[in-house]
Every structure is written in C-alpha cells, then in structure tokens.
Design a protein around this motif. Structure first.
Motif, mmCIF file in Angstrom:
data_model
loop_
_atom_site.group_PDB
_atom_site.id
_atom_site.type_symbol
_atom_site.label_atom_id
_atom_site.label_comp_id
_atom_site.label_asym_id
_atom_site.label_seq_id
_atom_site.Cartn_x
_atom_site.Cartn_y
_atom_site.Cartn_z
ATOM 1 N N UNK A 95 1.241 -1.455 -0.182
ATOM 2 C CA UNK A 95 -0.251 0.470 0.064
ATOM 3 C C UNK A 95 1.199 1.319 0.007
ATOM 4 N N UNK A 96 1.755 1.480 0.953
ATOM 5 C CA UNK A 96 3.112 2.350 0.884
ATOM 6 C C UNK A 96 3.409 2.727 -0.770
ATOM 7 N N UNK A 97 3.719 1.318 -1.154
ATOM 8 C CA UNK A 97 4.595 1.507 -2.449
ATOM 9 C C UNK A 97 3.726 2.309 -3.625
ATOM 10 N N UNK A 98 2.433 1.422 -3.505
ATOM 11 C CA UNK A 98 1.585 1.614 -5.069
ATOM 12 C C UNK A 98 0.846 3.429 -4.405
ATOM 13 N N UNK A 99 0.826 3.084 -3.930
ATOM 14 C CA UNK A 99 0.410 4.312 -2.894
ATOM 15 C C UNK A 99 1.178 5.836 -3.716
ATOM 16 N N UNK A 100 2.933 5.957 -2.691
ATOM 17 C CA UNK A 100 3.974 6.720 -3.308
ATOM 18 C C UNK A 100 3.265 6.675 -4.933
ATOM 19 N N UNK A 101 3.348 5.418 -5.402
ATOM 20 C CA UNK A 101 3.544 5.600 -7.166
ATOM 21 C C UNK A 101 2.659 6.935 -7.873
ATOM 22 N N UNK A 102 1.213 6.577 -7.106
ATOM 23 C CA UNK A 102 0.399 7.588 -7.691
ATOM 24 C C UNK A 102 0.751 8.697 -7.508
ATOM 25 N N UNK A 103 1.711 9.117 -6.647
ATOM 26 C CA UNK A 103 1.936 10.287 -6.496
ATOM 27 C C UNK A 103 0.876 11.424 -4.892
ATOM 28 N N UNK A 104 0.805 9.570 -4.588
ATOM 29 C CA UNK A 104 0.069 10.430 -3.190
ATOM 30 C C UNK A 104 0.539 10.751 -1.921
ATOM 31 N N UNK A 105 0.475 11.499 -0.750
ATOM 32 C CA UNK A 105 0.376 10.844 0.607
ATOM 33 C C UNK A 105 0.141 10.256 0.782
ATOM 34 N N UNK A 106 1.223 9.224 2.012
ATOM 35 C CA UNK A 106 0.860 8.049 2.361
ATOM 36 C C UNK A 106 0.774 8.212 3.976
ATOM 37 N N UNK A 107 -0.641 7.577 4.654
ATOM 38 C CA UNK A 107 0.128 7.495 6.337
ATOM 39 C C UNK A 107 -0.109 6.301 6.605
ATOM 40 N N UNK A 108 0.255 5.588 7.247
ATOM 41 C CA UNK A 108 -0.497 4.094 7.629
ATOM 42 C C UNK A 108 -0.437 4.637 9.079
ATOM 43 N N UNK A 109 -0.794 3.829 9.069
ATOM 44 C CA UNK A 109 -2.519 3.691 10.725
ATOM 45 C C UNK A 109 -1.391 2.660 11.838
ATOM 46 N N UNK A 110 -0.771 2.187 12.696
ATOM 47 C CA UNK A 110 -0.242 1.044 12.964
ATOM 48 C C UNK A 110 0.244 1.467 14.550
ATOM 49 N N UNK A 111 0.376 0.329 15.334
ATOM 50 C CA UNK A 111 0.698 -0.413 16.256
ATOM 51 C C UNK A 111 2.455 -0.122 16.549
ATOM 52 N N UNK A 112 2.639 -0.649 15.164
ATOM 53 C CA UNK A 112 4.635 0.395 15.245
ATOM 54 C C UNK A 112 4.696 0.974 14.828
ATOM 55 N N UNK A 113 4.399 2.530 15.365
ATOM 56 C CA UNK A 113 5.061 3.495 15.137
ATOM 57 C C UNK A 113 6.818 3.483 14.321
ATOM 58 N N UNK A 114 7.118 3.463 15.469
ATOM 59 C CA UNK A 114 8.733 3.116 15.619
ATOM 60 C C UNK A 114 9.191 2.821 14.894
ATOM 61 N N UNK A 115 8.537 1.694 14.242
ATOM 62 C CA UNK A 115 9.616 0.223 13.166
ATOM 63 C C UNK A 115 9.152 1.071 11.916
ATOM 64 N N UNK A 116 7.793 1.884 11.332
ATOM 65 C CA UNK A 116 7.480 1.901 10.212
ATOM 66 C C UNK A 116 8.084 3.489 9.845
ATOM 67 N N UNK A 117 8.261 4.321 11.270
ATOM 68 C CA UNK A 117 8.649 6.052 10.982
ATOM 69 C C UNK A 117 9.995 5.411 10.361
ATOM 70 N N UNK A 118 10.404 4.398 11.111
ATOM 71 C CA UNK A 118 12.346 4.321 11.102
ATOM 72 C C UNK A 118 12.333 4.275 9.386
ATOM 73 N N UNK A 119 11.571 2.607 8.515
ATOM 74 C CA UNK A 119 11.655 2.449 7.045
ATOM 75 C C UNK A 119 11.490 3.823 6.368
ATOM 76 N N UNK A 120 10.380 4.569 6.913
ATOM 77 C CA UNK A 120 9.866 5.495 5.775
ATOM 78 C C UNK A 120 10.406 7.064 5.944
ATOM 79 N N UNK A 121 11.674 6.660 6.876
ATOM 80 C CA UNK A 121 12.391 8.154 7.217
ATOM 81 C C UNK A 121 13.948 6.939 6.609
ATOM 82 N N UNK A 122 13.510 5.663 6.155
ATOM 83 C CA UNK A 122 15.032 4.979 5.596
ATOM 84 C C UNK A 122 15.067 5.364 4.292
ATOM 85 N N UNK A 123 13.231 4.833 3.763
ATOM 86 C CA UNK A 123 13.226 5.038 1.782
ATOM 87 C C UNK A 123 13.970 7.026 1.676
#
Length: 642
Positions: A95-123
């Motif tokens: 969902x993150x990659x296809x949302x970005x591929x189509x030019x959108x801002x992507x919001x991930x709702x998750x219980x694992x915020x540190x993990x996804x924040x680190x991955x998004x920042x890393x990309x």
C-alpha cells in the motif's frame, strides 16, 4: 493536484537502491528494516517497473496517456492522501509503495509506529524525491484521507510462509489466505518479485489516482501547457536514465544527478567511443539484462555500421512517442499511407514506421525502397492512398515519374525524413500534386525521433521531442552555447535504457530558438543546419555544404554531393547535382564561383601556380549513388582524409 508533482521513476530508483542494499549490505539498518517489512523478492525494481509501465501505459509519458485513435490524452493525478492500516506487513508495504507510485501522501496507521517511521525515513533518506509519508497510531482519524484496503495475495500453500509472512508475524495471524496448488513456476523469491507487478493490474490500485480525459489536447500540447513542470519532469527522466545507464560498464562511474542542469556535468559521448563500446566491437554499453526487444543497424553512410539495441521497454517507448508525432505531422485517422522508407539488413526505417502506423487508425502500404511509379499509381488509384512517407532522394524521382505517366495524380500529404527537402521540391509537390501537407521528421537509428514539423513550421525549423530526446547545442569543446547560437548537437535519449545515449555528439549542427507556434505548442524549436562534417575547406578557407545547397535552389537542385581531392599542390572540388530538369554545368559553375570566392579561381598564392579547380557535374534525378542500406547520398567526400 498538489503544486509538487512526484514521478514513479524516482520511487523505482528507491526500490532499486533497497534491492542492492539487501544483496550487498544485508546487515545495514536499511536492509534490516526493508527485510522485516517483506522478503527481498518484493524489492524487485525491474518487475515493479514493468508493472507501473503497464499501469500508466508508459512511464516515459507520465502523467499522460495517449489515446491512439483520437490524438487526445488522459491525465493521471493522485487522489491526495491515502490511508493504509497495518494489518500485515507485506500488505502495508504494498500500500505504501503503490500509494507513492501514484503520487499520493501515504499515512500508515499502525501499532508499530517506531518501525514504520524508521522505514519511511530510511526510504526518504536515499535521496530521490518521494511523496510525503506519515505514521500515526492505529484508529487515528485522518481528515481527507482515503482508506485503502490492500488485498491478501493468493499463493501456493508450500510457499506461503516465505512470500509475505515476516518474522514479526510468524507467531501471530497468518499473513496470507492460502490456495493449494502446483505449477507456480518458480521459488518464493521469484513469486514475491511478481507481487507488485500483479498489484498494478488489480482494481484496488485504480482507486489511488484520478484520470481526466483532455478532449482535443495532444501530447505535445499537454507538455507545452505543463511548462511550469518542465524542469522537474525532465529532471526525473534524467535521474532515471543515469541510474539505468550505470548498469553498463561504460557508464558505471557516472555521478548521480539531481536536477536538469546537472546534465552538463556528464561526459560527452563521441562517435568513436560509441563505436568502440557498441556491438559488434564491444559490449561496454550493454546492461547485462535479459535480452528483449529489437536490434537495428546504422545506415553506415559516413562510417562502418553500428548495431543499436532497443530493449522491449525502449521499443515500446519509441512506439508510444511516435504515434502522437505522426498526428502532429498531419496524419489523421482514416488516412491511407504509402510507406516507402528503407528497410532490410537490420536498418530500422521501414520496420519502426510500419509498427508505429499499425497502432494508428490508418491503412498502410509498406512498399519499402522498392517502390515504383506503378506502385504509386496503383495505390493512389485503387486504394485512394493520400499520404506518402519516404526519403526525398528516393521519393521525388518516383513521384515525378508517376506524375509524368498520370498527369491527374494527386497526393494530399508528403511526410519525409532522412535528408532535407529543398524548397523547390516542396513547391513542385504543392503545384503539381496538389499536396497540402509537406512535413519533416528529424530522426536517427541511434535514438529515433529528434524533432518534427507541424503544419505551421517551414524551412528547417522543427519542434523538439525533449521528453524523448533532449538536445543541447555546444561548441567544439562540448560547452553549451547561448540560445540562438549555432553549434554541434548533443542528444540524450531520455527513454532508451539499453545501449544508452547520454550527450551523444550525433554529428549534426543547428541552433535552438524560442517559438510560440500557431499549432498551439510553445517552447524550444530547432533550426537544423545540416551535418557537422559538411565543411568544405580549400585554399585555407571554409564554405558549408548547406550554403552551397542554398545557392543552388534557383537551379531547382534536389540533391548535392561535393567531393574534395588533392593531387600534388592542386586541390579540386567536384560539385555533383541532381535536378528534375537538365542543367548547364558551366552556368552552375559560374554562379558558384561568383557567389563563393573560395570556389573561384581567385587565390592569394603565386598567380603562376595552378592550385585549385572547381568542376561541376549535373545529373538527372537518381543519378548519384545511394547508400545500399539507408538510401542516402554521401554529401561531402574528402579524399584528402582517405
């Protein structure tokens, strides 16, 4: 749509970077995060690129898609903000990659915020422009956000654990619904590599972007109206081209580029280097990717042949760009087109144009270079053919003979390429065949179309195809010259990734001007000034081939060849002409000697010395030797260099 447009090719560069990181530095922080989100196979940039190319019907034309039956375009735009709930890691990443591929801002709702924040920042930290990405707590309301449900993937049961289940989830809820079966055609890694490509064919992805039909808007007009985005659009193409080129040995050390101005930092590719590193001499420009596509050869009019590799993607890009080009040249749905371009021996003129015309709502008759006056008369009479496509050196003698046999012959449109057409020949077409459209394509086997003439442009002015072939004008040292100044042309093929051409000194001369055209396209146009090797240097002075040709217009000369030779201390220039009517060589010689001192008997040497002679040979049309492959005439032959 947001003021900033993002391009899916930049996301592909990010995915490719992660793919290399997983293979080469598996212990890095980025590799650890990426591997925890999904197996390495999901980070397959080549498969993802194929999927996005299919989704958008051509990444090279994003954000537009050409409708080949109408010459209109559809424009893609992001929906704005999409929200992905982190139910399963693999689905969330998709969902993150296809949302970005189509030019959108992507919001991930998750219980694992540190993990996804680190991955998004890393990309984002890789350095290529990506849309914004946010991570919020599960259940958070996202005003204006569009929730996206990423479907589970159906895979063979024996591979389910390996494809999308991660170490985090193996002790929890299964990540996949499982279908038992065989014949999956590969291991888990290969299946994972196909996931994003299959997603691009799925209905859920179409909800990530909007499509607007721009009735009556051509691709050229859409790009012209998009001038505010020119820099970012072309810069994205250049970034992608450079990273793709780095797959080949010759370009492996190219520096990363960020903006269009960085093009000037890249080395110039000269013809000698191209020949040395191209097949059959070398493989320095080969990427090593799986073979696909088509191989063409150069016409070898001015040197030994080269073989030009187009991957399947390269070939499709050329086809997609050519269809709107034909419309701009004046071809219309329902036209009947005689295609007399050269083919055979791997030469590309006939095969490329035939495949391009086959995508259009026209009827084509591909005669190739063996066209005869009888063919023209039969096709015009029996099939009502109204368009002829060809190379002037071949086409004009055939049309004149056909006209002589049938004075009532009419050809509505003539589209030509390969060599320039003289104004006297254009006038003959209009007066004798009733031709309403006479338009030119600038193209080369190395990189296909460079420019074209619409119905509003004349002479040697051509609209540029900058999203396909970016042209620079430089001096002999490769330094850019001011706009409007003549110089040598460098071509960067923005959508050709196998055997890439970056700042290739193509051997032509021209100058670039700004022009607001009556056709509605505003921007840079190229005044084509001929071959850079078209210099005639004798008696210590220089005259250009194009200057001589211009002076011979009053004699209705169609083709010109100039040969220079030296015997002892004497230089000889032989001018050979073709024309539809007999010419007096002495009259032509006298005119040239009068107009050009360098071609006259006057010189600054001892008057007793016999140092120069101008000879003139006048022939009927078809009297000069043609190259067996390209059909072109060698314009300047300098025997002193042989």
């Amino acid at each position: 749509m947001s003021a900033t447009r993002y391009y899916p090719t930049d996301l592909l560069l990010v995915v490719g970077h992660v793919e290399r990181e997983l293979a080469e530095r598996p212990d890095s922080e980025l590799a650890r995060l990426a591997g925890s989100a999904a197996p390495a196979g999901l980070w397959d940039a080549a498969e993802f690129a194929e999927g996005l190319d299919e989704l958008f019907d051509g990444l090279g034309q994003y954000p537009w898609q050409v409708l080949v039956d109408t010459d209109d375009v559809v424009e893609a735009a992001p929906v704005g903000t999409v929200v992905v709930d982190d139910l399963r890691s693999g689905n969330t990443l998709r969902g993150l990659l296809l949302g970005w591929a189509t030019g959108n801002e992507v919001v991930v709702r998750t219980a694992r915020r540190p993990f996804w924040r680190a991955l998004v920042a890393g990309l984002h930290g890789i350095g290529f422009p990506l849309p914004p990405g946010r991570v919020v707590a599960e259940g958070t309301e996202v005003p204006g956000g569009r929730p996206v449900v990423v479907p589970d993937l159906l895979v063979p049961a024996e591979l389910a654990d390996e494809v999308l289940c991660t170490s985090v989830e193996r002790d929890g809820v299964p990540a996949l619904r499982i279908r038992t079966g065989t014949g999956h055609g590969g291991d888990a890694s290969r299946l994972a590599a196909r996931v994003l490509r299959q997603d691009c064919r799925s209905g859920w992805v179409t909800g990530l972007y909007r499509r607007e039909y721009l009735m009556g808007t051509s691709l050229a007009a859409a790009r012209s109206a998009d001038s505010a985005q020119d820099g970012t659009r072309l810069a994205a193409k250049l970034r992608y081209l450079v990273e793709q080129a780095r797959r080949s040995p010759y370009y492996r050390e190219l520096p990363r580029v960020a903006k269009l101005a960085d093009l000037e930092l890249l080395p110039v590719l000269d013809k000698s280097a191209l020949e040395q590193h191209s097949l059959p001499a070398g493989r320095g420009l080969c990427s090593g990717a799986r073979p696909s596509g088509e191989v063409l050869r150069s016409g070898a009019t001015t040197g030994p042949p080269r073989y030009i590799v187009y991957s399947r993607t390269d070939w499709n890009n050329m086809m997609r760009e050519a269809v709107p080009l034909f419309y701009a040249l004046g071809v219309r749905p329902g036209d009947r087109v005689i295609n007399s371009l050269f083919g055979g021996g791997l030469y590309g003129g006939l095969i490329t144009s035939s495949m391009e015309l086959s995508r259009m709502p026209v009827e084509a008759y591909s005669t190739g270079q063996i066209i005869t006056p009888d063919d023209v008369l039969m096709l015009a009479g029996s099939f009502s053919a109204n368009v002829v496509l060809g190379q002037p050196a071949l086409l004009l003698p055939v049309l004149r003979e056909a006209k002589a046999r049938n004075p009532g012959l009419r050809i509505e449109k003539v589209v030509y390429g390969g060599t320039p057409m003289q104004e006297s020949d254009k006038l003959w077409l209009r007066e004798q065949l009733g031709t309403k459209v006479v338009s030119s394509i600038l193209a080369a086997n190395d990189g296909a179309q460079l420019g074209y003439q619409c119905g509003e442009l004349g002479g040697t002015l051509h609209h540029l195809c900058e999203d396909y072939n970016l042209i620079e004008v430089v001096d002999e040292q490769g330094r850019p010259v001011p706009e409007g100044t003549p110089g040598e042309l460098l071509v960067t093929s923005m959508q050709k990734f196998e055997g890439p051409l970056i700042r290739y000194r193509i051997g032509d001369v021209g100058r670039i001007l700004r022009h607001a055209c009556g056709c509605g396209v505003t921007g840079r146009v190229l005044e084509y000034l001929g071959r850079s090797d078209g210099q005639i240097k004798v008696k210590g002075r220089t005259v250009l081939y194009g200057q001589i040709m211009a002076e011979l217009a009053q004699f209705k000369v169609s083709q010109l060849q100039v040969e220079i030779d030296s015997q002892g201390a004497k230089e000889t220039v032989t001018v050979r002409t073709e024309s539809p009517e007999p010419l007096d060589p002495s009259a032509v010689r006298a005119h040239l000697a009068d107009r050009f001192e360098v071609l006259s008997d006057r010189h600054s040497f001892d008057a007793s010395l016999d140092v120069f002679e101008l000879r003139v040979e006048c022939r009927a049309e078809g009297g000069l030797a043609r190259n067996a492959v390209s059909g072109k005439i060698k314009t300047v032959i300098d025997r002193r260099l042989q």
